[in-house]
Scaffold this motif. Structure first.
Motif, PDB file in Angstrom:
ATOM      1  N   THR A 131      11.813  16.105 -15.192  1.00 28.23           N
ATOM      2  CA  THR A 131      10.496  16.638 -14.846  1.00 28.23           C
ATOM      3  C   THR A 131       9.479  15.519 -14.851  1.00 28.23           C
ATOM      4  N   LEU A 132       8.622  15.502 -13.844  1.00 26.41           N
ATOM      5  CA  LEU A 132       7.623  14.455 -13.738  1.00 26.41           C
ATOM      6  C   LEU A 132       6.443  14.736 -14.663  1.00 26.41           C
ATOM      7  N   GLY A 133       5.795  13.678 -15.106  1.00 27.93           N
ATOM      8  CA  GLY A 133       4.531  13.810 -15.818  1.00 27.93           C
ATOM      9  C   GLY A 133       3.389  13.806 -14.817  1.00 27.93           C
ATOM     10  N   GLU A 134       2.232  13.349 -15.234  1.00 26.75           N
ATOM     11  CA  GLU A 134       1.102  13.270 -14.316  1.00 26.75           C
ATOM     12  C   GLU A 134       1.329  12.134 -13.321  1.00 26.75           C
ATOM     13  N   ILE A 135       1.009  12.399 -12.060  1.00 27.26           N
ATOM     14  CA  ILE A 135       1.218  11.421 -10.997  1.00 27.26           C
ATOM     15  C   ILE A 135       0.021  10.478 -10.951  1.00 27.26           C
ATOM     16  N   GLY A 136       0.280   9.187 -11.189  1.00 33.01           N
ATOM     17  CA  GLY A 136      -0.788   8.199 -11.137  1.00 33.01           C
ATOM     18  C   GLY A 136      -0.921   7.529  -9.783  1.00 33.01           C
ATOM     19  N   ALA A 137       0.079   7.700  -8.910  1.00 33.53           N
ATOM     20  CA  ALA A 137       0.036   7.068  -7.591  1.00 33.53           C
ATOM     21  C   ALA A 137      -0.883   7.844  -6.663  1.00 33.53           C
ATOM     22  N   ARG A 138      -1.631   7.110  -5.831  1.00 31.19           N
ATOM     23  CA  ARG A 138      -2.550   7.717  -4.879  1.00 31.19           C
ATOM     24  C   ARG A 138      -2.306   7.138  -3.490  1.00 31.19           C
ATOM     25  N   LEU A 139      -2.431   7.971  -2.480  1.00 30.70           N
ATOM     26  CA  LEU A 139      -2.228   7.542  -1.104  1.00 30.70           C
ATOM     27  C   LEU A 139      -3.210   6.421  -0.755  1.00 30.70           C
ATOM     28  N   GLY A 140      -2.689   5.330  -0.195  1.00 34.24           N
ATOM     29  CA  GLY A 140      -3.521   4.192   0.168  1.00 34.24           C
ATOM     30  C   GLY A 140      -3.768   3.210  -0.949  1.00 34.24           C
ATOM     31  N   TYR A 187       0.842  -1.194   0.000  1.00 31.93           N
ATOM     32  CA  TYR A 187       0.000   0.000   0.000  1.00 31.93           C
ATOM     33  C   TYR A 187       0.880   1.247   0.000  1.00 31.93           C
ATOM     34  N   ILE A 188       0.517   2.221  -0.818  1.00 25.54           N
ATOM     35  CA  ILE A 188       1.278   3.467  -0.880  1.00 25.54           C
ATOM     36  C   ILE A 188       1.050   4.250   0.407  1.00 25.54           C
ATOM     37  N   ALA A 189       2.143   4.601   1.077  1.00 29.12           N
ATOM     38  CA  ALA A 189       2.059   5.321   2.345  1.00 29.12           C
ATOM     39  C   ALA A 189       2.288   6.815   2.178  1.00 29.12           C
ATOM     40  N   SER A 190       2.983   7.207   1.088  1.00 27.75           N
ATOM     41  CA  SER A 190       3.281   8.628   0.916  1.00 27.75           C
ATOM     42  C   SER A 190       3.607   8.915  -0.546  1.00 27.75           C
ATOM     43  N   VAL A 191       3.126  10.074  -1.036  1.00 29.80           N
ATOM     44  CA  VAL A 191       3.455  10.557  -2.382  1.00 29.80           C
ATOM     45  C   VAL A 191       3.858  12.028  -2.233  1.00 29.80           C
ATOM     46  N   PRO A 192       5.146  12.301  -1.993  1.00 24.86           N
ATOM     47  CA  PRO A 192       5.572  13.666  -1.682  1.00 24.86           C
ATOM     48  C   PRO A 192       5.810  14.561  -2.898  1.00 24.86           C
ATOM     49  N   VAL A 193       5.405  14.155  -4.116  1.00 29.89           N
ATOM     50  CA  VAL A 193       5.644  14.964  -5.311  1.00 29.89           C
ATOM     51  C   VAL A 193       4.317  15.303  -5.984  1.00 29.89           C
ATOM     52  N   LYS A 194       4.369  16.284  -6.885  1.00 28.72           N
ATOM     53  CA  LYS A 194       3.181  16.752  -7.599  1.00 28.72           C
ATOM     54  C   LYS A 194       3.390  16.633  -9.107  1.00 28.72           C
ATOM     55  N   ASP A 195       2.286  16.797  -9.852  1.00 22.12           N
ATOM     56  CA  ASP A 195       2.363  16.745 -11.312  1.00 22.12           C
ATOM     57  C   ASP A 195       3.327  17.802 -11.836  1.00 22.12           C
ATOM     58  N   ILE A 240      10.785   4.658  -3.368  1.00 25.31           N
ATOM     59  CA  ILE A 240      11.060   4.804  -4.797  1.00 25.31           C
ATOM     60  C   ILE A 240      11.598   6.211  -5.032  1.00 25.31           C
ATOM     61  N   THR A 241      12.790   6.294  -5.620  1.00 24.57           N
ATOM     62  CA  THR A 241      13.435   7.583  -5.843  1.00 24.57           C
ATOM     63  C   THR A 241      13.594   7.857  -7.330  1.00 24.57           C
ATOM     64  N   ALA A 242      13.873   9.107  -7.652  1.00 21.77           N
ATOM     65  CA  ALA A 242      14.059   9.510  -9.050  1.00 21.77           C
ATOM     66  C   ALA A 242      15.372   8.940  -9.570  1.00 21.77           C
ATOM     67  N   PRO A 243      15.364   8.254 -10.710  1.00 20.82           N
ATOM     68  CA  PRO A 243      16.601   7.684 -11.247  1.00 20.82           C
ATOM     69  C   PRO A 243      17.529   8.718 -11.865  1.00 20.82           C
ATOM     70  N   ASP A 244      16.985   9.900 -12.208  1.00 16.19           N
ATOM     71  CA  ASP A 244      17.794  10.916 -12.882  1.00 16.19           C
ATOM     72  C   ASP A 244      17.110  12.269 -12.702  1.00 16.19           C
ATOM     73  N   VAL A 297      12.810  11.491  -3.320  1.00  6.76           N
ATOM     74  CA  VAL A 297      11.786  10.488  -3.026  1.00  6.76           C
ATOM     75  C   VAL A 297      10.523  10.803  -3.814  1.00  6.76           C
ATOM     76  N   LEU A 298      10.021   9.809  -4.541  1.00  3.69           N
ATOM     77  CA  LEU A 298       8.798   9.959  -5.334  1.00  3.69           C
ATOM     78  C   LEU A 298       7.603   9.301  -4.655  1.00  3.69           C
ATOM     79  N   VAL A 299       7.807   8.087  -4.158  1.00  2.00           N
ATOM     80  CA  VAL A 299       6.718   7.327  -3.538  1.00  2.00           C
ATOM     81  C   VAL A 299       7.303   6.491  -2.405  1.00  2.00           C
ATOM     82  N   LYS A 300       6.537   6.355  -1.319  1.00  2.00           N
ATOM     83  CA  LYS A 300       6.897   5.448  -0.244  1.00  2.00           C
ATOM     84  C   LYS A 300       5.794   4.403  -0.089  1.00  2.00           C
ATOM     85  N   ILE A 301       6.213   3.137   0.008  1.00  2.93           N
ATOM     86  CA  ILE A 301       5.282   2.029   0.209  1.00  2.93           C
ATOM     87  C   ILE A 301       5.370   1.567   1.660  1.00  2.93           C
TER      88      ILE A 301
END
Length: 350
Positions: free
Chosen positions: A222-231, A58-66, A215-219, A75-79
């Motif tokens: 600029t991010l595209g649209e964020i598809g990850a959602r909390l929970g 389950y996704i616990a955190s999404v600290p980035v925006k579109d 999950i961290t940024a490999p390089d 950090v992009l996503v935390k599970i």
């Protein structure tokens, strides 16, 4: 009467001349022959990296925006990592147990060596006992023959000698048992060491899984649209978002009839539709190894009766010259018009 003085004749004449000129221009024939080749079948390209998890949870955190600009390692996503922390603790416990078993094997080796030394001492004692019994027997036999010793003394001496011989055999057998026990202990150690290595690998795998919950940024990009959602529950391979690095280039699809004389290193200019037709510079970097039709999912079958020859397109990769302020505004997918000067001498790539 002059037929060319009528308006209709003049219009027809002008239309004919215009048609001829149009054909000459389309085929780049004199007086429109030129060393420049132009195509509007060209686009800005770049690497678009899809970010996906390697594990489920389950996704616990999404600290980035579109459309956020990120740096490598951000950090992009935390599970949720609770399960993976316990798995790591479990793997470490199994490793400690295997190491303890291996350590016990070394203690058993020392005990086995001590057992061999004790058995050697017992054999020496048994040999001494056998020597005394043999000497007593050697003394009593002559006495028995002279009738001095009684039959009871002879029986006792014989029994003592046999008992001493059995004691020596027993001591020798004990030595062999101790040696076999020691050999078994040492022989099984390779399996114990392999078990330790396997447990260490299990700890490393558990640690990798725990690290992968972040999950961290490999390089940089600029991010595209964020598809990850909390929970949200995700599995390995779920597409969470895309990151677009800054490196871009242009792919221009020229007709095969336009490639004659085009070389790597020749200067290129291209106008960008999204930047009000701003003109940027670049260089021919390399050519596609095959026509675009060869890379299509459904390849054309030309072995048919209704074949019509169509000029194929060949992809040409164009690098963008550095130190152009407007180049920072280029993003993958933009349409451009590319112009190559085939008469220009190739230059070194930037």
């Amino acid at each position: 009467m002059n037929p060319f003085r009528s308006p209709a004749s003049t219009i027809v004449l002008i239309a004919g001349v215009a048609g001829i000129l149009l054909v000459l221009y389309a085929w780049r024939l004199p007086p429109f022959a030129t060393s420049f080749e132009l195509t509007d079948n060209a686009y800005v390209k770049g690497y678009v990296t899809t970010v996906s998890p390697q594990l489920s949870g389950y996704i616990a955190s999404v600290p980035v925006k579109d459309y956020q600009v990120v740096k490598a390692g951000d950090v992009l996503v935390k599970i949720d990592d609770r399960i993976y922390m316990q798995r790591l603790a479990q793997a470490k416990g199994a490793l400690d147990a295997q190491r303890a078993t291996l350590s016990n094997s070394f203690q058993q080796e020392l005990s086995g060596k001590a057992g061999i030394a004790s058995s050697e001492a017992q054999r020496k004692s048994a040999n001494a006992t056998l020597t005394r019994a043999q000497q007593a027997w050697d003394r009593i036999v002559p006495l028995a023959e002279k009738g001095i010793a009684t039959s009871s003394d002879v029986d006792t001496a014989r029994a003592t000698l046999e008992q001493a011989r059995a004691g020596v055999d027993q001591a020798i057998a004990a030595i062999e048992v101790s040696r076999e026990t020691l050999a078994t202990t040492i022989g099984s150690r390779a399996g114990l060491e392999a078990s330790v290595r396997s447990a260490e690998a299990a700890v490393q795998l558990a640690q990798i899984d725990l690290d992968n919950t972040v999950i961290t940024a490999p390089d940089d990009g600029t991010l595209g649209e964020i598809g990850a959602r909390l929970g949200q529950y995700v599995t390995a391979g779920t597409q969470l978002m895309a990151i677009v690095p800054k490196d871009v280039w242009v792919i221009a699809n020229f007709k095969e009839t336009q490639l004659d004389g085009m070389q790597v290193g020749q200067p290129v200019t291209f106008s960008v539709d999204a930047l009000r037709k701003a003109v940027l510079k670049g260089r021919v970097e390399r050519f596609s190894p095959a026509a675009g039709s060869e890379f299509s999912v459904i390849r054309p079958d030309n072995a048919t009766g209704n074949f019509t020859k169509v000029a194929q397109r060949i992809g040409v990769r164009v690098s963008i010259d550095p130190d152009q302020p407007q180049a920072a505004s280029l993003v993958p997918g933009m349409s451009v018009e590319v112009r190559v000067n085939k008469a220009a001498a190739p230059q070194g790539m930037p």
